[in-house]
Structure formats: C-alpha cells, structure tokens
Design an enzyme around this catalytic site. Structure first.
Site: not given
Length: 139
Positions: A11, A41, A68, A86, A106, A109
């Site tokens: 998108n 870096h 998003g 998101a 993380k 589920r």
C-alpha cells in the site's frame, strides 16, 4: 476483486531499503507505511562514523499480512500465514501461523482452525459471505 495465487500488495508509502535481498512470498499484503530495512550500521561509534554499512536479508513466507506503520528490521524472517499488527517493530524472527504485534514485536498467539471463520476480533463472517468464500475456495 478476487486475489490470484501470487498477489503481493504494498500500500501507500511502502519503503524497502534493499542493500540485501528482500524475499516476499505469495499472497502477501502490506498496509500503508510499512518499512522494510535490510541496512544497518556497526554498533561502536568510531566504526560507525567510518560510514560502514551492512545488509541482512529479510524474508516473508506466503500469506503474510503486515499492518500499517510497521517496521521490519534487518535480518528478520517472517514465517508463512502470519499477521503482524499495526505499529509493530519487528526485530526478531516470527514463526509460521502466528499473530504478533508490539514494540518490540512478540508473538501474541498462534492461528488455529478456530480462526477460520473469524473476521475481526470475536466477530464471525456471516453465513452469506461464508458461503461465497467457501465456493471461491472450493470447500
């Protein structure tokens, strides 16, 4: 529009810094403002100030949905059939069939058969739409 077996959707404002390979599987969807970074870096300031840069491959399996404003960091591997919520910052690998979110991202589920008819949170796909979906999938 019906998706084909190999669609990839990025998108608005998708950024991919690809100094290393970025592999994106089939049927992957990226919402607006997803950023995929393969560049990094050195940690030590003097070495970093020498303008050294490295690249670490990023991979997505098949059927991945990235929400998003998510950032995918260098070297991350996201398994197949994964949803990333998101606003996540993905710094570590995510296994197949996981719902993951957060900063750092993380696993919340695993996706199970119980999710097959789930639309949004605990809302289910209505019977008419479910019949259409089953027909399109040949179920």
């Amino acid at each position: 529009m019906q998706a084909s077996a190999v669609d990839k959707v990025a998108n608005y404002n998708c950024t991919i810094l690809d100094v290393a390979k970025v592999k994106i599987g089939d049927n992957c969807f990226m919402a607006p403002n997803v950023a995929i970074y393969t560049a990094g870096h050195p940690i030590y300031p003097d070495v970093r100030s020498a303008m050294w840069e490295y690249g670490k491959e990023v991979t997505f399996g098949d059927n991945v949905w990235i929400g998003g404003n998510t950032v995918i960091c260098p070297g991350v591997h996201i398994g197949s059939n994964v949803i990333i919520g998101a606003g996540s910052v993905v710094t570590k690998d995510i296994p197949d069939w996981a719902v993951a979110a957060g900063n750092p991202c993380k696993v919340l589920r695993m996706i199970t058969e119980d999710d097959k008819r789930r639309l949004f949170r605990d809302e289910e796909i209505d019977d008419e739409a479910w019949a259409e979906i089953c027909q399109k999938l040949g179920w």
